[in-house]
Design a protein around this motif. Structure first.
Motif, PDB file in Angstrom:
ATOM      1  N   GLY A  30       0.805  -1.208  -0.013  1.00 50.17           N
ATOM      2  CA  GLY A  30       0.052   0.062   0.121  1.00 50.17           C
ATOM      3  C   GLY A  30       0.809   1.340  -0.075  1.00 50.17           C
ATOM      4  N   ALA A  31       1.669   1.485  -1.216  1.00 48.39           N
ATOM      5  CA  ALA A  31       2.796   2.368  -1.325  1.00 48.39           C
ATOM      6  C   ALA A  31       2.088   3.969  -1.391  1.00 48.39           C
ATOM      7  CB  ALA A  31       3.841   2.072  -2.233  1.00 48.39           C
ATOM      8  N   TRP A  32       1.049   3.993  -2.040  1.00 47.11           N
ATOM      9  CA  TRP A  32       0.594   5.192  -2.620  1.00 47.11           C
ATOM     10  C   TRP A  32      -0.141   5.838  -1.331  1.00 47.11           C
ATOM     11  CZ3 TRP A  32      -2.200   3.215  -7.697  1.00 47.11           C
ATOM     12  CH2 TRP A  32      -1.174   2.744  -8.466  1.00 47.11           C
ATOM     13  N   THR A  33       0.536   6.339  -0.430  1.00 50.21           N
ATOM     14  CA  THR A  33       0.109   6.872   0.887  1.00 50.21           C
ATOM     15  C   THR A  33       1.308   8.134   1.435  1.00 50.21           C
ATOM     16  OG1 THR A  33      -1.152   6.825   2.805  1.00 50.21           O
ATOM     17  CG2 THR A  33       0.921   5.244   2.121  1.00 50.21           C
ATOM     18  N   THR A  34       0.862   9.126   2.043  1.00 56.24           N
ATOM     19  CA  THR A  34       2.037   9.965   2.417  1.00 56.24           C
ATOM     20  C   THR A  34       2.374   9.548   3.638  1.00 56.24           C
ATOM     21  OG1 THR A  34       0.176  11.332   3.334  1.00 56.24           O
ATOM     22  CG2 THR A  34       0.827  11.990   1.256  1.00 56.24           C
ATOM     23  N   TYR A  35       1.808   8.909   4.559  1.00 56.14           N
ATOM     24  CA  TYR A  35       2.412   8.240   5.538  1.00 56.14           C
ATOM     25  C   TYR A  35       1.845   6.857   5.761  1.00 56.14           C
ATOM     26  CZ  TYR A  35       3.836  12.585   7.554  1.00 56.14           C
ATOM     27  OH  TYR A  35       4.408  14.004   7.690  1.00 56.14           O
ATOM     28  N   LYS A  36       2.980   5.981   6.419  1.00 56.57           N
ATOM     29  CA  LYS A  36       2.502   4.370   6.614  1.00 56.57           C
ATOM     30  C   LYS A  36       2.916   3.822   7.799  1.00 56.57           C
ATOM     31  CE  LYS A  36       2.836   0.180   3.882  1.00 56.57           C
ATOM     32  NZ  LYS A  36       1.597  -0.064   3.840  1.00 56.57           N
ATOM     33  N   LEU A  37       2.206   3.141   8.439  1.00 52.96           N
ATOM     34  CA  LEU A  37       2.674   2.096   9.856  1.00 52.96           C
ATOM     35  C   LEU A  37       3.293   1.010   9.164  1.00 52.96           C
ATOM     36  CD1 LEU A  37       0.313   2.846  12.901  1.00 52.96           C
ATOM     37  CD2 LEU A  37       2.600   3.531  12.675  1.00 52.96           C
ATOM     38  N   VAL A  38       4.315   0.455   9.519  1.00 50.33           N
ATOM     39  CA  VAL A  38       4.855  -0.652   9.244  1.00 50.33           C
ATOM     40  C   VAL A  38       5.370  -1.395  10.040  1.00 50.33           C
ATOM     41  CG1 VAL A  38       5.458   0.112   6.776  1.00 50.33           C
ATOM     42  CG2 VAL A  38       7.150   0.217   8.355  1.00 50.33           C
ATOM     43  N   ASN A  39       5.563  -2.873  10.233  1.00 48.95           N
ATOM     44  CA  ASN A  39       6.363  -3.465  11.267  1.00 48.95           C
ATOM     45  C   ASN A  39       7.966  -3.430  10.803  1.00 48.95           C
ATOM     46  OD1 ASN A  39       4.049  -4.578  12.642  1.00 48.95           O
ATOM     47  ND2 ASN A  39       3.914  -6.161  10.993  1.00 48.95           N
ATOM     48  N   GLU A  40       8.650  -3.343  11.873  1.00 47.07           N
ATOM     49  CA  GLU A  40      10.166  -2.961  11.465  1.00 47.07           C
ATOM     50  C   GLU A  40      10.593  -4.263  10.758  1.00 47.07           C
ATOM     51  OE1 GLU A  40      12.506  -4.284  15.355  1.00 47.07           O
ATOM     52  OE2 GLU A  40      11.553  -2.178  15.385  1.00 47.07           O
ATOM     53  N   SER A  41      10.174  -5.251  10.929  1.00 46.77           N
ATOM     54  CA  SER A  41      10.576  -6.486   9.974  1.00 46.77           C
ATOM     55  C   SER A  41      10.322  -6.515   8.805  1.00 46.77           C
ATOM     56  CB  SER A  41      10.393  -7.876  11.024  1.00 46.77           C
ATOM     57  OG  SER A  41       8.801  -7.849  10.846  1.00 46.77           O
ATOM     58  N   ASP A  42       9.362  -5.644   8.368  1.00 42.06           N
ATOM     59  CA  ASP A  42       8.893  -5.429   6.922  1.00 42.06           C
ATOM     60  C   ASP A  42       9.593  -4.598   6.137  1.00 42.06           C
ATOM     61  OD1 ASP A  42       7.019  -7.477   7.772  1.00 42.06           O
ATOM     62  OD2 ASP A  42       5.261  -6.342   7.917  1.00 42.06           O
ATOM     63  N   VAL A  43      10.651  -4.056   6.502  1.00 38.81           N
ATOM     64  CA  VAL A  43      11.442  -2.868   5.767  1.00 38.81           C
ATOM     65  C   VAL A  43      12.936  -3.365   5.649  1.00 38.81           C
ATOM     66  CG1 VAL A  43       9.799  -1.140   6.058  1.00 38.81           C
ATOM     67  CG2 VAL A  43      11.520  -1.459   7.673  1.00 38.81           C
ATOM     68  N   PHE A  44      13.509  -2.704   4.753  1.00 32.89           N
ATOM     69  CA  PHE A  44      14.802  -2.793   4.648  1.00 32.89           C
ATOM     70  C   PHE A  44      15.639  -1.590   4.561  1.00 32.89           C
ATOM     71  CE2 PHE A  44      18.811  -2.914   1.849  1.00 32.89           C
ATOM     72  CZ  PHE A  44      19.367  -4.208   2.219  1.00 32.89           C
ATOM     73  N   LYS A  45      16.553  -1.487   5.679  1.00 36.08           N
ATOM     74  CA  LYS A  45      17.377  -0.085   5.799  1.00 36.08           C
ATOM     75  C   LYS A  45      18.241   0.300   4.599  1.00 36.08           C
ATOM     76  CE  LYS A  45      19.986   2.680   8.953  1.00 36.08           C
ATOM     77  NZ  LYS A  45      20.780   2.570  10.230  1.00 36.08           N
ATOM     78  N   VAL A  46      17.995   1.335   3.988  1.00 33.74           N
ATOM     79  CA  VAL A  46      19.068   1.838   2.664  1.00 33.74           C
ATOM     80  C   VAL A  46      20.051   2.557   3.267  1.00 33.74           C
ATOM     81  CG1 VAL A  46      19.050   3.245   0.519  1.00 33.74           C
ATOM     82  CG2 VAL A  46      17.004   1.675   1.404  1.00 33.74           C
ATOM     83  N   PRO A  47      21.405   2.503   2.743  1.00 37.75           N
ATOM     84  CA  PRO A  47      22.593   3.148   3.186  1.00 37.75           C
ATOM     85  C   PRO A  47      22.102   4.843   2.740  1.00 37.75           C
ATOM     86  CG  PRO A  47      23.206   1.210   1.860  1.00 37.75           C
ATOM     87  CD  PRO A  47      21.503   1.139   1.814  1.00 37.75           C
ATOM     88  N   ASN A  48      22.562   5.740   3.803  1.00 38.49           N
ATOM     89  CA  ASN A  48      22.375   6.951   3.549  1.00 38.49           C
ATOM     90  C   ASN A  48      23.027   7.517   2.219  1.00 38.49           C
ATOM     91  OD1 ASN A  48      21.283   6.917   6.167  1.00 38.49           O
ATOM     92  ND2 ASN A  48      23.379   7.420   6.912  1.00 38.49           N
ATOM     93  N   GLU A  49      23.830   6.960   1.580  1.00 38.96           N
ATOM     94  CA  GLU A  49      24.622   7.488   0.255  1.00 38.96           C
ATOM     95  C   GLU A  49      23.629   7.225  -0.946  1.00 38.96           C
ATOM     96  OE1 GLU A  49      26.181   5.505   2.421  1.00 38.96           O
ATOM     97  OE2 GLU A  49      27.539   6.797   3.571  1.00 38.96           O
ATOM     98  N   VAL A  50      22.832   6.268  -0.759  1.00 41.14           N
ATOM     99  CA  VAL A  50      22.040   5.795  -1.986  1.00 41.14           C
ATOM    100  C   VAL A  50      20.752   6.617  -2.105  1.00 41.14           C
ATOM    101  CG1 VAL A  50      20.308   3.967  -2.633  1.00 41.14           C
ATOM    102  CG2 VAL A  50      22.386   3.217  -1.481  1.00 41.14           C
ATOM    103  N   GLY A  51      20.832   7.212  -3.397  1.00 40.59           N
ATOM    104  CA  GLY A  51      19.916   8.074  -3.739  1.00 40.59           C
ATOM    105  C   GLY A  51      18.387   7.799  -3.820  1.00 40.59           C
TER     106      GLY A  51
END
Length: 370
Positions: free
Chosen positions: A120-141
Motif C-alpha cells: 500500500g505504497a501510494w500514501t503520504t504516511y504509513k505504519l509498518v512492522n520494522e521487520s517488513d522494511v529494509f534499511k537503505v544506506p544513507n548514500e543511496v539516492g
C-alpha cells in the motif's frame, strides 16, 4: 488519604497520556472495487495512530507506479480476500519519522524500502512492522532506492535464475527502454554479458538507441529491424541463450526465434495484451524452453530469506559504486495524480516510469486522537 492522592495522581497521569496520544493525517490513493485504474482510484484522507511496539511510522517520499500495481487494481493479479478498500502501490522509499516504544535498531531519519508485498505504497504516511522494511544506506539516492524492491530485483532474478550465464554470453530483451529493461542492461554490462535490446520504432529512435547503449546495451534494434537483421549471422556469438519478454505478441514471438539451441524464453509481462506464438521447431529441434516469471510470486516464496536480503545488499553495493542508476522516470506530484498524461493508464506507461512524488507535501498537522 494516601489512596485519594494516589488516585488523583493516576487520573492526572491518564489525562496527560491522552493529551500526548496523537494521530497523524495521511492522504492515500485507494480503490473500493476492481476496475480500470484511472476510473476506480480516488484520493482519501485518513489518520494513523502512533506506532506500536516494533512498528515504525514512515513518511513516504517516492512511490513508483508499476504495471503490477495497475493489474492488481484490475483484479488480474490480486490474491487474498476482497476486503476493500485497498491502498494502491507496492514499491516505495520513505523516511522513518517515529518509532515505537520498545528498543528498535531504527532511528528517526533512516531511509527504508519494503520487504513485503501489498505494501500500500501510494500514501503520504504509513505504519509498518520494522521487520517488513529494509534499511537503505544513507548514500543511496532516493530514485535508486525507490525502484529497488521490485524493479531492480526483477532484473536481477531474470538474469540469475534460469540460465547459467558466463562472461560473453548474450541476452535479448524486449522493452529495453522500460524500467526493468534499463536495469537489465546495466546488470548485463556489470556482469560482462552482451545485451541486445528491442524497442518500438519511433521518431527519436536514434537518440533512444544511444541512450540505451550508454547504459550497457551491445546493440539496440527496433521491432521493424529485428526480423530482417543480419546481426546474428554476422556475429554468431551474439545469438542469445536467454530471451526476456515483457511485451508479448509479435515482438515476443520474434525474440524467441533468435534463441540458440536449449535457450530459455522468459515472459514476465504482457504490455501488448497479445499472446506469444512459437513454431514447433523451437520445441522439437531447438529444444527451447518457454516459461514465465513473476517477482511477486518469487517474493511470496523467498521473502526475507537469506537470498532475498543478499540480493538487496548486492544491489545497494552496486548503486553505491555507481554501477546502477535509477531508470528514467517522470515525477507526478501526489496531489495531481489525475494530471495528463494520466499515470494510471497503461497506454502512457510505454515510454516512461511514472513515480508519485510526496516530497513536496506540506507536513501534516498532528491532531489529538480525542
Amino acid at each position: 488519604m494516601w489512596s485519594l492522592l494516589n488516585l488523583k495522581s493516576l487520573q492526572i497521569f491518564s489525562i496527560g497520556q491522552r493529551l500526548w496520544r496523537r494521530t497523524i493525517k495521511t492522504k492515500s490513493l485507494v480503490y473500493h472495487r476492481f476496475g480500470v485504474p484511472d476510473e476506480v482510484v480516488e484520493m482519501v484522507e485518513g489518520e494513523l495512530p502512533d506506532p506500536g511496539d516494533k512498528q515504525l511510522l514512515i513518511k513516504i517520499a517516492l512511490a513508483p507506479i508499476n504495471p503490477y500495481d495497475l493489474y492488481n487494481i484490475l483484479g488480474k493479479f490480486h490474491t487474498g480476500s476482497n476486503k476493500f478498500p485497498y491502498t494502491g502501490g507496492s514499491e516505495f522509499v520513505g523516511e522513518v519519522v517515529k518509532t515505537g516504544t520498545q528498543y528498535t535498531p531504527y532511528v528517526r531519519g533512516d531511509i527504508v524500502i519494503p520487504l513485503t508485498l501489498g505494501s500500500g505504497a501510494w500514501t503520504t504516511y504509513k505504519l509498518v512492522n520494522e521487520s517488513d522494511v529494509f534499511k537503505v544506506p544513507n548514500e543511496v539516492g532516493l530514485q535508486e532506492a525507490a525502484t529497488t524492491a521490485i524493479t531492480a530485483c526483477t532484473a536481477y532474478r531474470l538474469l540469475r535464475d534460469f540460465v547459467s550465464l558466463s562472461e560473453g554470453d548474450s541476452v535479448i530483451l524486449s522493452g529495453a527502454n522500460s524500467a526493468v529493461g534499463q536495469l537489465t542492461l546495466q546488470l548485463c554490462k556489470l556482469w560482462n554479458l552482451n545485451a541486445i535490446g528491442i524497442v518500438r520504432d519511433r521518431d527519436n529512435v536514434v537518440n533512444l538507441k544511444e541512450d540505451l547503449k550508454s547504459l550497457g546495451a551491445t546493440e539496440i534494434l527496433t521491432d521493424k529491424e529485428i526480423d530482417r537483421t543480419n546481426l546474428f549471422e554476422n556475429y554468431p556469438f551474439l545469438k542469445p541463450k536467454l530471451a526476456l519478454d515483457c511485451i508479448g505478441g509479435t515482438i515476443g514471438s520474434m525474440i524467441a526465434q533468435c534463441l540458440v539451441k536449449d535457450g530459455f524464453m522468459i515472459s514476465y509481462g504482457e504490455m501488448s495484451n497479445e499472446p506469444v506464438y512459437a513454431e514447433s521447431n523451437q520445441f522439437v529441434m531447438q529444444e527451447n524452453v518457454f516459461t514465465g516469471f513473476s517477482m511477486i510470486r518469487w517474493l511470496d516464496e523467498n521473502m526475507k530469506l537469506d537470498k532475498h536480503i543478499h540480493m538487496l545488499d548486492e544491489l545497494m553495493i552496486q548503486i553505491l559504486r555507481k554501477n546502477l542508476i535509477a531508470p528514467r522516470m517522470e515525477m507526478v506530484p501526489f496531489e495531481f495524480y489525475k494530471v495528463l498524461p494520466d499515470p494510471l493508464k497503461f497506454v502512457n506507461m510505454a515510454n516512461r516510469k511514472f513515480v508519485f512524488d510526496m516530497r513536496e507535501e506540506a507536513l501534516d498537522e498532528l491532531v489529538d486522537s480525542e
